[in-house]
Design a protein around this motif. Structure first.
Motif, PDB file in Angstrom:
ATOM      1  N   PRO A 180       1.251  -1.245  -0.107  1.00  0.00           N
ATOM      2  CA  PRO A 180      -0.362  -0.398  -0.326  1.00  0.00           C
ATOM      3  C   PRO A 180       0.998   1.626  -0.053  1.00  0.00           C
ATOM      4  CG  PRO A 180      -0.324  -0.912   2.031  1.00  0.00           C
ATOM      5  CD  PRO A 180       0.163  -2.374   1.199  1.00  0.00           C
ATOM      6  N   HIS A 181       0.445   2.416  -0.874  1.00  0.00           N
ATOM      7  CA  HIS A 181       0.682   3.614  -1.019  1.00  0.00           C
ATOM      8  C   HIS A 181       1.217   3.991   0.770  1.00  0.00           C
ATOM      9  CE1 HIS A 181       1.638   3.688  -4.876  1.00  0.00           C
ATOM     10  NE2 HIS A 181      -0.190   3.265  -5.227  1.00  0.00           N
ATOM     11  N   ALA A 182       2.341   4.445   1.112  1.00  0.00           N
ATOM     12  CA  ALA A 182       2.558   5.193   2.037  1.00  0.00           C
ATOM     13  C   ALA A 182       1.230   6.506   2.596  1.00  0.00           C
ATOM     14  CB  ALA A 182       3.768   6.251   2.131  1.00  0.00           C
ATOM     15  N   PRO A 183       0.943   6.388   3.579  1.00  0.00           N
ATOM     16  CA  PRO A 183       0.135   7.317   4.034  1.00  0.00           C
ATOM     17  C   PRO A 183       0.402   8.715   4.816  1.00  0.00           C
ATOM     18  CG  PRO A 183      -0.058   6.439   6.174  1.00  0.00           C
ATOM     19  CD  PRO A 183       0.679   5.079   4.770  1.00  0.00           C
ATOM     20  N   ALA A 184      -0.330   9.335   3.161  1.00  0.00           N
ATOM     21  CA  ALA A 184      -0.753  11.248   3.417  1.00  0.00           C
ATOM     22  C   ALA A 184      -0.546  11.500   5.155  1.00  0.00           C
ATOM     23  CB  ALA A 184      -1.040  11.814   2.465  1.00  0.00           C
ATOM     24  N   PRO A 185       0.052  12.927   5.444  1.00  0.00           N
ATOM     25  CA  PRO A 185      -0.601  13.593   6.636  1.00  0.00           C
ATOM     26  C   PRO A 185      -1.972  13.570   6.175  1.00  0.00           C
ATOM     27  CG  PRO A 185       1.728  14.557   6.052  1.00  0.00           C
ATOM     28  CD  PRO A 185       0.842  13.258   4.847  1.00  0.00           C
ATOM     29  N   ALA A 186      -2.564  13.693   7.783  1.00  0.00           N
ATOM     30  CA  ALA A 186      -4.039  14.107   7.899  1.00  0.00           C
ATOM     31  C   ALA A 186      -4.010  15.129   7.163  1.00  0.00           C
ATOM     32  CB  ALA A 186      -4.888  13.757   8.454  1.00  0.00           C
ATOM     33  N   PRO A 187      -5.381  15.725   6.725  1.00  0.00           N
ATOM     34  CA  PRO A 187      -5.022  17.159   6.746  1.00  0.00           C
ATOM     35  C   PRO A 187      -5.964  18.171   7.928  1.00  0.00           C
ATOM     36  CG  PRO A 187      -6.964  16.264   5.384  1.00  0.00           C
ATOM     37  CD  PRO A 187      -6.498  14.901   6.205  1.00  0.00           C
ATOM     38  N   GLY A 188      -6.086  17.384   8.973  1.00  0.00           N
ATOM     39  CA  GLY A 188      -6.315  18.148   9.597  1.00  0.00           C
ATOM     40  C   GLY A 188      -4.758  18.390  11.432  1.00  0.00           C
ATOM     41  N   THR A 189      -3.822  17.412  10.558  1.00  0.00           N
ATOM     42  CA  THR A 189      -2.536  17.425  11.408  1.00  0.00           C
ATOM     43  C   THR A 189      -1.987  18.252  10.833  1.00  0.00           C
ATOM     44  OG1 THR A 189      -2.491  14.856  11.908  1.00  0.00           O
ATOM     45  CG2 THR A 189      -0.150  15.796  11.308  1.00  0.00           C
ATOM     46  N   GLU A 191      -3.107  21.032   9.076  1.00  0.00           N
ATOM     47  CA  GLU A 191      -3.047  22.644   9.208  1.00  0.00           C
ATOM     48  C   GLU A 191      -3.167  22.980  11.034  1.00  0.00           C
ATOM     49  OE1 GLU A 191      -4.580  26.043   8.797  1.00  0.00           O
ATOM     50  OE2 GLU A 191      -4.723  23.946   7.125  1.00  0.00           O
ATOM     51  N   ALA A 192      -2.718  21.960  11.263  1.00  0.00           N
ATOM     52  CA  ALA A 192      -2.377  21.932  12.804  1.00  0.00           C
ATOM     53  C   ALA A 192      -1.436  22.743  13.123  1.00  0.00           C
ATOM     54  CB  ALA A 192      -2.831  21.004  13.969  1.00  0.00           C
ATOM     55  N   VAL A 193      -0.083  21.963  12.337  1.00  0.00           N
ATOM     56  CA  VAL A 193       0.826  22.353  12.162  1.00  0.00           C
ATOM     57  C   VAL A 193       1.494  23.266  12.121  1.00  0.00           C
ATOM     58  CG1 VAL A 193       3.174  21.478  11.307  1.00  0.00           C
ATOM     59  CG2 VAL A 193       1.793  19.785  12.395  1.00  0.00           C
ATOM     60  N   ARG A 194       0.656  23.803  10.380  1.00  0.00           N
ATOM     61  CA  ARG A 194       0.573  24.891   9.989  1.00  0.00           C
ATOM     62  C   ARG A 194       0.192  26.777  10.905  1.00  0.00           C
ATOM     63  NH1 ARG A 194      -2.263  23.882   5.895  1.00  0.00           N
ATOM     64  NH2 ARG A 194      -0.328  23.663   4.433  1.00  0.00           N
ATOM     65  N   PRO A 203       8.369  29.308   8.375  1.00  0.00           N
ATOM     66  CA  PRO A 203       7.283  29.260   6.757  1.00  0.00           C
ATOM     67  C   PRO A 203       6.031  28.492   7.135  1.00  0.00           C
ATOM     68  CG  PRO A 203       9.959  29.298   6.359  1.00  0.00           C
ATOM     69  CD  PRO A 203      10.196  28.755   8.343  1.00  0.00           C
ATOM     70  N   GLU A 204       5.210  28.408   6.681  1.00  0.00           N
ATOM     71  CA  GLU A 204       3.974  27.340   6.566  1.00  0.00           C
ATOM     72  C   GLU A 204       4.399  25.954   5.622  1.00  0.00           C
ATOM     73  OE1 GLU A 204       0.252  29.600   6.985  1.00  0.00           O
ATOM     74  OE2 GLU A 204       0.741  31.377   8.627  1.00  0.00           O
ATOM     75  N   ALA A 205       5.289  26.874   4.705  1.00  0.00           N
ATOM     76  CA  ALA A 205       5.348  25.542   3.248  1.00  0.00           C
ATOM     77  C   ALA A 205       6.560  24.590   4.282  1.00  0.00           C
ATOM     78  CB  ALA A 205       5.901  26.295   1.965  1.00  0.00           C
ATOM     79  N   LEU A 206       6.337  24.553   5.335  1.00  0.00           N
ATOM     80  CA  LEU A 206       7.155  23.101   5.956  1.00  0.00           C
ATOM     81  C   LEU A 206       6.288  22.246   6.209  1.00  0.00           C
ATOM     82  CD1 LEU A 206      10.214  24.695   7.925  1.00  0.00           C
ATOM     83  CD2 LEU A 206      10.059  23.153   5.625  1.00  0.00           C
ATOM     84  N   ALA A 207       4.970  22.381   6.378  1.00  0.00           N
ATOM     85  CA  ALA A 207       3.778  21.693   7.216  1.00  0.00           C
ATOM     86  C   ALA A 207       4.030  20.425   6.973  1.00  0.00           C
ATOM     87  CB  ALA A 207       1.833  23.065   7.500  1.00  0.00           C
ATOM     88  N   GLY A 208       3.851  20.350   6.045  1.00  0.00           N
ATOM     89  CA  GLY A 208       3.069  19.076   5.395  1.00  0.00           C
ATOM     90  C   GLY A 208       4.804  17.600   5.465  1.00  0.00           C
ATOM     91  N   GLN A 209       5.796  18.807   5.463  1.00  0.00           N
ATOM     92  CA  GLN A 209       7.304  17.822   5.944  1.00  0.00           C
ATOM     93  C   GLN A 209       7.008  17.474   7.192  1.00  0.00           C
ATOM     94  OE1 GLN A 209       8.827  20.782   4.060  1.00  0.00           O
ATOM     95  NE2 GLN A 209       9.614  18.851   2.087  1.00  0.00           N
ATOM     96  N   LEU A 214       6.953  13.871  11.690  1.00  0.00           N
ATOM     97  CA  LEU A 214       5.987  13.621  13.473  1.00  0.00           C
ATOM     98  C   LEU A 214       5.076  13.628  13.029  1.00  0.00           C
ATOM     99  CD1 LEU A 214       7.274  17.283  14.725  1.00  0.00           C
ATOM    100  CD2 LEU A 214       8.988  14.896  14.512  1.00  0.00           C
ATOM    101  N   GLY A 215       4.348  13.247  12.484  1.00  0.00           N
ATOM    102  CA  GLY A 215       3.059  11.527  12.899  1.00  0.00           C
ATOM    103  C   GLY A 215       1.669  12.956  12.765  1.00  0.00           C
ATOM    104  N   GLU A 216       0.695  11.917  13.070  1.00  0.00           N
ATOM    105  CA  GLU A 216      -0.769  12.836  13.754  1.00  0.00           C
ATOM    106  C   GLU A 216      -0.341  13.922  15.193  1.00  0.00           C
ATOM    107  OE1 GLU A 216      -3.309   9.845  14.743  1.00  0.00           O
ATOM    108  OE2 GLU A 216      -3.211   8.732  12.667  1.00  0.00           O
ATOM    109  N   GLY A 217       0.597  13.640  16.284  1.00  0.00           N
ATOM    110  CA  GLY A 217       0.984  14.516  17.081  1.00  0.00           C
ATOM    111  C   GLY A 217       1.597  15.902  17.129  1.00  0.00           C
ATOM    112  N   ALA A 218       2.001  15.448  15.387  1.00  0.00           N
ATOM    113  CA  ALA A 218       3.130  16.688  15.272  1.00  0.00           C
ATOM    114  C   ALA A 218       2.817  18.046  16.550  1.00  0.00           C
ATOM    115  CB  ALA A 218       3.621  16.946  13.732  1.00  0.00           C
ATOM    116  N   ALA A 219       1.908  18.624  15.976  1.00  0.00           N
ATOM    117  CA  ALA A 219       1.690  19.893  16.143  1.00  0.00           C
ATOM    118  C   ALA A 219       1.970  20.091  17.665  1.00  0.00           C
ATOM    119  CB  ALA A 219      -0.072  20.499  16.328  1.00  0.00           C
ATOM    120  N   SER A 220       1.394  19.314  18.496  1.00  0.00           N
ATOM    121  CA  SER A 220       1.265  19.031  20.356  1.00  0.00           C
ATOM    122  C   SER A 220       3.135  18.553  20.281  1.00  0.00           C
ATOM    123  CB  SER A 220       0.802  18.268  20.699  1.00  0.00           C
ATOM    124  OG  SER A 220       1.247  16.824  20.038  1.00  0.00           O
TER     125      SER A 220
END
Length: 750
Positions: A180-189, A191-194, A203-209, A214-220
């Protein structure tokens, strides 16, 4: 060597970028954050513009205080706008073949970790430490015992039964479906990182990376520990410091434990870009001192106690003391004690890979059934042993290929694997039976796997073995069934693997299996020249057919001009090799005659265009890095809403829109590290004056050895070239594979 009449060449780059494999590391945009008045940065202020993949790695290397890090050149900001077709891409484009390959490798690595967990006993390292080293060891033991925070890396449940022997395996297996393809980060994750990045001035452009790293809990995670931003490749330490100050204010300082742990891990990751799987503890402390950590010793202890890094020291075998003889009156002279093995620090990622690789190689050695094979020395050795190492130049590749053909004639399931697609072409009639290592591991080529993930093979022959990094080699060996024979073949004089480790060199040095040295010399003037370089001599070689041409230049501008002239006019006219079969090689990406400058000039001459699709046009030659350290060359076919479509060998590849800027370069000019494992009919090596510092014997040997029929050397380094051939050596990589192999497979002395 002969000098041509009426031929010229290009010049030298202004700044030579690191010539180690770090140039291919995946990197991202730097972060521009922080108040410079509070804590001055050590380099120029960062930019919000994203850098290309190698450029960002170069900036990271320039900041590394690690003693083994190479000097880095300034990275060019990527300014090309995306074309209309790329700009219309869907919000969630389909994942590329390269991402599917990464997913397959993650699945294999997960299987390796599961196998590792089935081994008995903890890691035997550091049993004879004292002083500070003993304190570090105690911290590790505390982590393993659960009395300190961190992860118990070496818990050992009962071992699972081994795979059945090849005789019990079915004659053919069904290829499993693609992973299976590697799952992309959830949009909510994302956005929270952004939001967190914006709060810290990054730079907000780094949010996806960041979300991907860092995974789902990236923002916290970022809010709790802003220095986790260093987990994103390409982010520099002063940028992470500024981000932390913006979020934490006066609550953070240079000795913050979160900062010191993150910096320790970051230093080891930077070292991995230079090929090290571990570092001596003194080098790590020195690196921390360079980043203004007040107490480096305490910082290292904190990183170990939290389980972020591991500590190793190889066991010493105590010498037996002779029995005292009462008749001896004179005391023997005291014997000087050898220094204790150094204490090493490493990341569990590479420790796991080296141990899994050593275990896997030992398994192949011990489960192979010895047989008497007739034929060459290599064939006889492969028949009698499970692991054989074969060394030699380009011409010697014919010997392991002949071994594979003989094994097929014996009814064995046999496969030949190479590093690059162009390596398959060089095999001639045997090319149809060869695959690349990357394609084999991803499942897009080669035999099927059984239910345990083992290849349906009795013999695997791997050419270009020096290009195997430790993680790739571990996945490859773990995929071989018990009793399968493995032959690793390659030239030990070429540049090492683009990733961490030196698998082939360590296996040769361990002396735990047959080592067959080819006596087949490389033919012609090119073979004579390259063989002399391997021996440390830059010989004058007669080249009546203009196989070797030296083009002296004075500066970088002339170097670029002469290179374009050679590729577009001189080589096609005099040698008969068209521009699309001629490859330009130089030391680094930056500078006035680096790959960027050369590619710009070559594009203008060979395929001019506006760069409508992210700076590229159909027909452009490109170098694509699907994963860090691996370069695939090809040609741009078209662009659409999903990204750029390339033709690489016989395969069509889609580069997603968001990967074009970071993973793609123009490919008329490459570095020697990118070119290792591949060959072309004609090669133009560009050596401008400021490239002298990046030259070494392995670099020259590798670059000159990529040519099959013709080599042009654009020469502007004067005596630096013969001096590099005679004296220039690449710094040794710090690894642990050799002692691991010796401990598992050493033959007891009689």
């Amino acid at each position: 060597m002969t000098e041509p009449s009426g031929e010229t060449a290009p010049e030298a780059p202004e700044d030579v970028e690191p010539t180690e494999d770090a140039q291919e590391a995946d990197a991202t945009a730097p972060v521009a954050v922080g108040d410079p008045s509070e804590e001055p940065a050590t380099q120029d202020g960062p930019s919000d513009e994203p850098k290309d993949e190698a450029g960002a790695a170069d900036e990271a290397d320039a900041d590394a205080a690690d003693a083994d890090a190479a000097g880095a050149g300034a990275a060019d900001a990527a300014g090309a706008e995306t074309g209309e077709a790329v700009a219309e891409a869907a919000d969630t484009p389909e994942l590329s073949d390269a991402q599917a390959e990464l997913a397959a490798q993650r699945e294999l690595r997960a299987r390796i970790e599961a196998r590792k967990a089935e081994k008995e006993g903890p890691l035997a390292s550091g049993a004879k430490l004292s002083g500070t080293a003993a304190d570090l060891l105690a911290a590790v033991r505390a982590v393993e015992g659960g009395s300190a925070p961190g992860t118990a890396f070496y818990e050992a449940p009962a071992p699972a039964p081994r795979r059945p022997s090849p005789e019990a395996s079915p004659a053919a297996t069904v290829r499993p479906p693609a992973p299976p393809h590697a799952p992309a980060p959830a949009p909510g994750t994302t956005e929270a990182v952004r939001e967190v990045l914006a709060k810290g001035g990054a730079p907000e452009a780094l949010a996806g990376q960041v979300a991907g790293a860092l995974g789902e809990g990236a923002a916290s995670a970022l809010l709790d520990d802003p220095w986790q931003l260093l987990a994103v490749p390409g982010v520099r330490t002063e940028q992470a410091d500024g981000f932390a100050r913006a979020l934490l204010g006066a609550a953070c300082g240079p000795d913050d434990p979160r900062r010191t742990v993150a910096l320790t891990v970051w230093l080891l990751e930077r070292a991995a870009l230079q090929g090290h799987t571990a570092l001596e503890i003194q080098a790590v402390r020195a690196g921390l001192t360079g980043h203004r950590v007040p107490d480096p010793e305490a910082a290292v202890g904190e990183a170990i106690s939290t389980g972020a890094v591991l500590v190793f020291q190889e066991e010493e075998t105590p010498a037996e003391e002779p029995e005292a003889d009462e008749t001896d009156e004179e005391p023997e002279a005291p014997v000087s004690e050898e220094p204790a093995p150094p204490v090493l620090l490493g990341l569990d990622r590479y420790a796991l890979a080296e141990e899994s690789l050593a275990d896997g190689l030992a398994r192949l050695v011990k489960t192979a059934t010895a047989d008497d094979w007739d034929g060459s020395e290599l064939e006889r050795a492969a028949g009698a042993h499970g692991l054989v190492l074969h060394t030699g130049g380009e011409a010697s590749r014919a010997e392991p290929v002949a071994l594979a053909a003989a094994a097929r004639a014996r009814g064995l399931r046999t496969l030949v694997a190479v590093h690059a697609d162009s390596g398959r072409r060089a095999l001639g009639t045997e090319a149809a039976d060869a695959v690349t290592v990357a394609a084999l591991l991803s499942g897009t080529a080669g035999p099927g796997r059984d239910e345990e993930g083992a290849f349906a093979l009795d013999l695997l022959v791997v050419l270009d073995a020096p290009q195997l990094d430790v993680e790739t080699a571990a996945m490859l060996v773990e995929s071989l069934p018990d009793g399968c024979r493995l032959v690793l073949s390659g030239d030990p004089e070429v540049l090492g693997a683009p990733g961490a480790g030196r698998v082939f060199s360590d296996a040769l040095a361990a002396r735990v299996c047959p080592r067959i040295a080819s006596r087949l010399p490389d033919p012609g003037p090119l073979g004579e020249l390259v063989s002399g370089i391997g021996a440390g001599e830059l010989n004058q070689v007669e080249a009546p057919g203009k196989e070797i041409v030296i083009v002296p230049v004075r500066d970088a501008g002339e170097a670029v001009h002469r290179t374009v002239q050679l590729v577009a006019d001189s080589v096609p006219r005099a040698i008969g090799v068209p521009p699309e079969q001629t490859q330009v090689l130089t030391v680094g990406h930056g500078g006035s005659a680096g790959t960027r400058a050369l590619n710009a000039a070559l594009k203008q001459r060979l395929n001019p265009g506006p760069g409508r699709f992210g700076g590229y046009d159909p027909g452009d030659r490109v170098a694509y890095a699907p994963v860090p350290g691996r370069t695939v060359t090809g040609t741009v076919l078209s662009a659409d809403a999903e990204g750029l479509r390339l033709r690489c060998a016989d395969e069509e590849i889609l580069v997603p829109r968001d990967r074009v800027e970071s993973a793609l370069r123009h490919g008329w000019a490459l570095t020697a590290h990118q070119a290792a494992g591949a060959r072309w009919p004609a090669v133009v090596v560009v050596l401008p004056g400021d490239a002298a510092g990046g030259l070494s014997r392995p670099w020259v040997y590798t670059a000159f050895g990529r040519a099959e029929r013709h080599l042009s050397v654009v020469h502007g380094v004067d005596q630096a070239l013969p001096r590099a051939v005679a004296e220039g050596v690449v710094p040794e990589r710090t690894t642990r594979l050799r002692p691991l192999l010796e401990a598992l497979l050493a033959v007891p002395e009689e």
